[in-house]
Write a protein that holds these residues in place. Structure first.
Motif, PDB file in Angstrom:
ATOM      1  N   LEU A  75      57.913  26.353  49.572  1.00 53.03           N
ATOM      2  CA  LEU A  75      57.509  25.111  50.272  1.00 53.03           C
ATOM      3  C   LEU A  75      58.884  24.538  50.806  1.00 53.03           C
ATOM      4  O   LEU A  75      58.578  23.837  52.222  1.00 53.03           O
ATOM      5  N   THR A  76      59.933  24.675  50.512  1.00 54.41           N
ATOM      6  CA  THR A  76      61.131  24.090  51.212  1.00 54.41           C
ATOM      7  C   THR A  76      61.393  24.555  52.678  1.00 54.41           C
ATOM      8  O   THR A  76      61.875  24.180  53.270  1.00 54.41           O
ATOM      9  N   HIS A  77      60.769  26.067  52.575  1.00 54.19           N
ATOM     10  CA  HIS A  77      60.863  26.630  54.121  1.00 54.19           C
ATOM     11  C   HIS A  77      59.612  26.312  54.940  1.00 54.19           C
ATOM     12  O   HIS A  77      59.574  27.143  55.866  1.00 54.19           O
ATOM     13  N   LYS A  78      58.921  25.507  54.580  1.00 51.84           N
ATOM     14  CA  LYS A  78      57.755  25.316  55.480  1.00 51.84           C
ATOM     15  C   LYS A  78      57.424  23.875  55.649  1.00 51.84           C
ATOM     16  O   LYS A  78      58.079  23.096  55.149  1.00 51.84           O
ATOM     17  N   LYS A  79      56.574  23.583  56.786  1.00 58.83           N
ATOM     18  CA  LYS A  79      56.151  22.128  57.042  1.00 58.83           C
ATOM     19  C   LYS A  79      55.402  21.838  56.039  1.00 58.83           C
ATOM     20  O   LYS A  79      54.138  22.592  55.775  1.00 58.83           O
ATOM     21  N   VAL A  80      55.340  20.798  55.265  1.00 54.43           N
ATOM     22  CA  VAL A  80      54.559  20.311  54.120  1.00 54.43           C
ATOM     23  C   VAL A  80      53.873  19.067  54.294  1.00 54.43           C
ATOM     24  O   VAL A  80      54.752  18.109  54.749  1.00 54.43           O
TER      25      VAL A  80
END
Ligand SMILES: Cc1cc2nc3c(=O)[nH]c(=O)nc-3n(C[C@H](O)[C@H](O)[C@H](O)COP(=O)(O)O)c2cc1C
Length: 196
Positions: A75-80
Motif C-alpha cells: 500500500l505504501t507504493h499506491k495511492k490509497v
C-alpha cells in the motif's frame, strides 16, 4: 490507464453498497474499478490505487485493520484512501489528522453538548479516537483522504451483545443515515486525486 480496487468489509451488509457506489463514481471516466470484499482480494499488484472501507464495529472493523497491516508494504507504493461507516461521530475542529485530510458527513458529525467537557460517548466517538488505531495499524501508509460516512443499523441483523453495545454505548437509533450525495462527492474528489 490505472486500475483501482475498492476493498471493503461489512458486518451487516450496508457498507458493501457504499463501496459499490464509490466504485461507480471512480469508474465514471472509463477507468477499470474492481469492488471486492477484503476476503476476496488475492493481491494488489494489478492496482495503482486502493480504497479500503469498513464500518466502525468497536473501532474500525478488525478485518480492515488486519488487511492494511498485512498489505502495508504494497500500500505504501499506491495511492490509497480509507473510508469508515459509522453512526456516532463527535464533531471536532480536526479536519487534518497526521497530515491526512478528513471528510466528515455533516449529518453524522454532531458537536459535543459542552465543548471542552466531552461525555464518555463523545470522547469515544471523536475522529482522533477512531483514527489513531487505524493509522497505527499501518503507519507507513499515507492515505490521500479519509471519509467518515453515516451508516445503517438494523437491529434484527445483530447478535444480542451487538444490539446491547449499540444501544448502550453508541446510543444509535436503527435506520439508514447513509448520505449518498456526500459519498458520491467524496468519491468524485478522490477520482481527481487518483488521476493526478
Ligand atoms: C457491534 C457494533 C458495534 C458498533 N460500533 C460502532 C462504533 O464504535 N462507532 C460507530 O459510530 N458506529 C458503530 N456501530 C454502527 C455501525 O458502524 C454502522 O451500523 C455501520 O453502518 C454498519 O455497517 P455494515 O452494515 O456494513 O455492517 C456499531 C455497530 C455494531 C453492530
Amino acid at each position: 490507464m490505472s486500475k483501482i480496487l475498492v476493498a471493503y468489509t461489512t458486518n451487516s451488509g450496508s457498507t458493501a453498497e457504499v463501496a459499490t457506489e464509490i466504485g461507480k463514481e471512480l469508474a465514471i471516466n472509463g477507468r477499470q474499478v474492481d469492488v471486492r470484499r477484503l476476503e476476496e482480494v488475492t493481491g494488489l499488484d494489478d492496482y495503482d490505487a486502493v480504497v479500503v472501507g469498513a464500518p466502525m464495529i468497536l473501532g474500525w472493523h478488525s478485518a480492515a485493520l488486519k488487511f492494511i497491516k498485512q498489505n502495508q508494504t504494497a500500500l505504501t507504493h499506491k495511492k490509497v484512501a480509507y473510508f469508515c461507516t459509522a453512526l456516532s461521530l463527535t464533531r471536532t475542529d480536526d479536519s487534518i489528522i497526521h497530515s491526512i485530510p478528513l471528510q466528515m458527513d455533516p449529518d453524522l458529525a454532531i458537536p459535543p453538548v459542552h465543548a471542552g467537557r466531552l461525555s464518555f460517548k463523545e470522547r469515544y466517538s471523536t475522529p482522533t479516537n477512531y483514527l489513531n488505531p487505524i493509522l497505527k495499524a499501518a503507519p507507513a501508509v499515507k492515505p490521500l483522504r479519509i471519509g467518515f460516512f453515516g451508516g445503517k443499523l438494523e437491529m434484527f441483523r445483530l447478535k444480542f451483545w451487538q444490539a446491547a453495545f449499540v444501544m448502550i454505548i453508541i446510543r444509535a437509533q436503527p435506520g439508514d443515515v447513509r448520505n449518498w450525495p456526500f459519498i458520491q462527492t467524496w468519491a468524485r474528489e478522490l477520482n481527481t486525486e487518483f488521476s493526478s
